[in-house]
Scaffold this active site. Structure first.
Site, PDB file in Angstrom:
ATOM      1  N   ARG A 250      -3.337  16.208  -8.503  1.00 25.65           N
ATOM      2  CA  ARG A 250      -4.344  15.155  -8.728  1.00 25.65           C
ATOM      3  C   ARG A 250      -5.651  15.660  -9.350  1.00 25.65           C
ATOM      4  O   ARG A 250      -6.166  15.030 -10.271  1.00 25.65           O
ATOM      5  CB  ARG A 250      -4.619  14.372  -7.436  1.00 25.65           C
ATOM      6  CG  ARG A 250      -3.384  13.650  -6.889  1.00 25.65           C
ATOM      7  CD  ARG A 250      -3.713  12.700  -5.741  1.00 25.65           C
ATOM      8  NE  ARG A 250      -4.456  11.548  -6.198  1.00 25.65           N
ATOM      9  CZ  ARG A 250      -5.742  11.366  -6.039  1.00 25.65           C
ATOM     10  NH1 ARG A 250      -6.479  12.247  -5.405  1.00 25.65           N
ATOM     11  NH2 ARG A 250      -6.321  10.296  -6.515  1.00 25.65           N
TER      12      ARG A 250
ATOM     13  N   CYS B 142      -0.759  29.648 -14.463  1.00 24.23           N
ATOM     14  CA  CYS B 142      -1.367  30.250 -15.636  1.00 24.23           C
ATOM     15  C   CYS B 142      -1.780  29.205 -16.662  1.00 24.23           C
ATOM     16  O   CYS B 142      -1.205  29.103 -17.746  1.00 24.23           O
ATOM     17  CB  CYS B 142      -0.407  31.277 -16.222  1.00 24.23           C
ATOM     18  SG  CYS B 142      -0.184  32.607 -15.025  1.00 24.23           S
ATOM     19  N   GLU B 143      -2.734  28.372 -16.280  1.00 19.32           N
ATOM     20  CA  GLU B 143      -3.378  27.418 -17.184  1.00 19.32           C
ATOM     21  C   GLU B 143      -4.793  27.267 -16.683  1.00 19.32           C
ATOM     22  O   GLU B 143      -5.022  27.250 -15.470  1.00 19.32           O
ATOM     23  CB  GLU B 143      -2.680  26.039 -17.119  1.00 19.32           C
ATOM     24  CG  GLU B 143      -1.301  26.053 -17.705  1.00 19.32           C
ATOM     25  CD  GLU B 143      -0.811  24.672 -18.135  1.00 19.32           C
ATOM     26  OE1 GLU B 143      -1.649  23.777 -18.361  1.00 19.32           O
ATOM     27  OE2 GLU B 143       0.404  24.529 -18.234  1.00 19.32           O
TER      28      GLU B 143
ATOM     29  N   TYR C  21      -6.029  13.862 -12.829  1.00 18.06           N
ATOM     30  CA  TYR C  21      -6.973  12.740 -12.871  1.00 18.06           C
ATOM     31  C   TYR C  21      -8.425  13.183 -12.708  1.00 18.06           C
ATOM     32  O   TYR C  21      -9.317  12.338 -12.633  1.00 18.06           O
ATOM     33  CB  TYR C  21      -6.687  11.761 -11.716  1.00 18.06           C
ATOM     34  CG  TYR C  21      -5.275  11.276 -11.582  1.00 18.06           C
ATOM     35  CD1 TYR C  21      -4.658  10.570 -12.625  1.00 18.06           C
ATOM     36  CD2 TYR C  21      -4.558  11.472 -10.406  1.00 18.06           C
ATOM     37  CE1 TYR C  21      -3.358  10.104 -12.483  1.00 18.06           C
ATOM     38  CE2 TYR C  21      -3.264  11.001 -10.257  1.00 18.06           C
ATOM     39  CZ  TYR C  21      -2.669  10.319 -11.298  1.00 18.06           C
ATOM     40  OH  TYR C  21      -1.398   9.857 -11.158  1.00 18.06           O
TER      41      TYR C  21
ATOM     42  N   PRO D 203       0.817  -1.208   0.000  1.00 16.39           N
ATOM     43  CA  PRO D 203       0.000   0.000   0.000  1.00 16.39           C
ATOM     44  C   PRO D 203       0.852   1.260   0.000  1.00 16.39           C
ATOM     45  O   PRO D 203       1.851   1.339   0.713  1.00 16.39           O
ATOM     46  CB  PRO D 203      -0.775  -0.109   1.317  1.00 16.39           C
ATOM     47  CG  PRO D 203       0.148  -0.880   2.212  1.00 16.39           C
ATOM     48  CD  PRO D 203       0.897  -1.841   1.320  1.00 16.39           C
TER      49      PRO D 203
HETATM   50  C1  LIG Z   1       2.242   2.682  -7.046  1.00 19.32           C
HETATM   51  C2  LIG Z   1       2.474   1.284  -6.681  1.00 19.32           C
HETATM   52  C3  LIG Z   1       1.944   0.773  -5.495  1.00 19.32           C
HETATM   53  C4  LIG Z   1       1.087   1.569  -4.554  1.00 19.32           C
HETATM   54  O1  LIG Z   1      -0.133   1.957  -5.077  1.00 19.32           O
HETATM   55  P1  LIG Z   1      -1.214   2.613  -4.086  1.00 19.32           P
HETATM   56  O2  LIG Z   1      -2.407   2.789  -4.948  1.00 19.32           O
HETATM   57  O3  LIG Z   1      -0.661   3.906  -3.627  1.00 19.32           O
HETATM   58  O4  LIG Z   1      -1.435   1.664  -2.965  1.00 19.32           O
HETATM   59  C5  LIG Z   1       2.242  -0.537  -5.172  1.00 19.32           C
HETATM   60  N1  LIG Z   1       2.987  -1.313  -5.973  1.00 19.32           N
HETATM   61  C6  LIG Z   1       3.501  -0.850  -7.144  1.00 19.32           C
HETATM   62  C7  LIG Z   1       4.328  -1.744  -7.980  1.00 19.32           C
HETATM   63  C8  LIG Z   1       3.261   0.463  -7.531  1.00 19.32           C
HETATM   64  O5  LIG Z   1       3.764   0.903  -8.695  1.00 19.32           O
END
Ligand SMILES: *Cc1c(COP(=O)(O)O)cnc(C)c1O
Length: 429
Positions: free
Chosen positions: A323, A354-355, A327, A285
């Site tokens: 973010r 400035c976007e 996204y 995580p």
């Molecule tokens: C980014 C990543 C994670 C963590 O992703 P989360 O969504 O932040 O938990 C775990 N393993 C790998 C290989 C990643 O690239």
């Protein structure tokens, strides 16, 4: 007067927002804005909640913190003291991990499109490489035969909060499909690699357990086949990260009880049924550990009303938190000095970049905002600072951590001179 529902470590003290017991208004006055504020306690709580759920169901567990979510060295140290391992995606992240005191055995490297000099660096520092392609494995074995090899497989199930964050499935650039994974293990075995892991990471921001269930089933069936056909014993089986955190008001928390009953319990029985020994169950995580352990404080510079819109202009833009722009992500926003006031107006909260894509929120209901108010952008701890930039030549924000009853600066605000550090100015003629 309204009573808002707050998650830890947020509280309402007579209309003013507290974060982990500290007045955010006082923090903003002391350290200026934009300012990231982190809570040590919440990071530890997040780690322990997840770790105990896992260990209560399966004895051999490792939690790898995915460094890219937040690379602050103090965050890394706190997680190290809890017993965390690290998942890294670049030599820079390995360097940060080693610098903050992790031993190489506790660091896994899961790169993609990896260079030969990077592989040499990993071999030289004894970091376990989780290969993303046959090419990477072949190039690694030419440098040295490492004691451990792991293969990232694509379990053909992906999931995530945005298409950019789905990292498995038929069109994904990540990992090896079953047939190719079997070949990769055969290559490594032939080269006399002795210890093995297997890995997947299907995506990010996943709040439903279902995609994991299918992906873990597939991962274990691939592990079984590799075990039987190639004779590989797995030291660890890594089911990746991606555990989600609620951002939108309608999102629910990831159900950890369901995670344990639908993933960890079946994992244990399948591993036994398939004769896979006693591998470590690893999770990776990033977001889950740090997301709600930090907020971003930003001051209101301008309120501008046009014939169609009301804009709140703040001092944090997508240079500070990308973010929402990148996204379309939703981050809850509070007017920190007016949390007891009802939402009355609809605003676009926009930054100084400035976007026109520079907005932290669009059409957001907030109490009436005035110049000088302080906004708190919640859930800013994951992919917040770590994705920030100096775009528009704005020095990056500071980070303050609440720990052991004190506010501690854990990253100083950049200065104007930091904008020039790597430039080599040549004469203009
Ligand atoms: C980014 C990543 C994670 C963590 O992703 P989360 O969504 O932040 O938990 C775990 N393993 C790998 C290989 C990643 O690239």
């Amino acid at each position: 007067m309204v009573k808002r529902k707050f998650r830890e470590p947020l509280e309402d003290r007579k209309g003013n927002l507290l974060f982990d017991g500290f007045s955010v208004k006082e923090l903003a006055e002391k350290y200026d804005t934009p300012l990231y504020v982190l809570s040590e306690k919440r990071i530890r709580d997040n780690y322990n909640r997840l770790h105990s759920m896992l260990i209560n169901n399966y004895k051999h567990v490792r939690v790898y913190y995915a460094v890219k979510a937040n690379t602050n060295l103090t965050v890394l140290r706190i997680l190290q003291s809890e017993g965390a391992y690290l998942d890294t995606v670049s030599p820079g992240e390995v360097f940060m991990g080693l610098s903050s005191g992790y031993t190489p055995e506790k660091i896994l490297f899961t790169g993609t499109s990896v260079r030969n000099d990077e592989l040499r660096f990993l071999v030289g520092t004894n970091i376990t490489v989780n290969v993303d392609s046959q090419s990477e494995l072949d190039r690694l074995l030419k440098i040295a035969v490492p004691p451990v090899v792991s293969v990232r497989v694509n379990p053909e199930v992906g999931a995530g909060h945005h298409s950019h964050c789905i990292t498995a499935g038929p069109d994904s650039k990540f990992g090896l499909m079953e047939e190719d994974a079997v070949k990769a293990y055969a290559t490594a075995k032939k080269a006399r690699v002795e210890r093995f892991g297997i890995h997947m990471h299907i995506g990010s921001g996943i709040l439903e357990v279902e995609p994991y269930v299918l992906a873990v089933e597939k991962l274990l069936s691939i592990a079984k086949r590799v075990h039987e056909q190639v004779g590989v014993e797995f030291e660890f089986i890594d089911i990746g990260g991606g555990l989600g955190v609620p951002y939108n008001p309608e999102d629910k928390d990831l159900d950890l009880a369901e995670f344990s009953s639908k993933i960890v319990v079946p994992f244990k029985s399948k591993v036994k049924e398939y004769g896979l020994g006693k591998p470590f169950l690893c999770v990776e995580p990033g977001r889950y550990l740090v997301c709600d352990a930090s907020i971003l404080l930003t001051s209101v510079n301008t309120v501008k009303v046009t014939s169609t819109k009301k804009f709140v202009g703040v001092d944090a833009g997508f240079n500070t938190l990308v973010r929402p722009t990148m996204y379309g992500s939703y981050h809850p926003i509070l007017v920190a000095n007016k949390v007891a006031q009802a939402d009355k107006e609809t605003y676009d909260v926009v930054g100084p970049i400035c976007e026109s894509g520079d907005a932290l929120a669009k059409d957001r209901q907030l109490p009436k905002v005035e110049e000088g108010d302080l906004l708190a952008v919640l859930n800013a701890g994951a992919y917040g600072f770590s994705m920030s930039s100096q775009y528009n030549s704005r020095p990056r924000a500071a980070e303050v951590m609440i720990r052991q009853g004190k506010d501690v600066l854990v990253r100083k605000r950049e200065e104007l001179s930091d904008l020039m550090t790597s430039q080599r100015m040549q004469s203009g003629s």
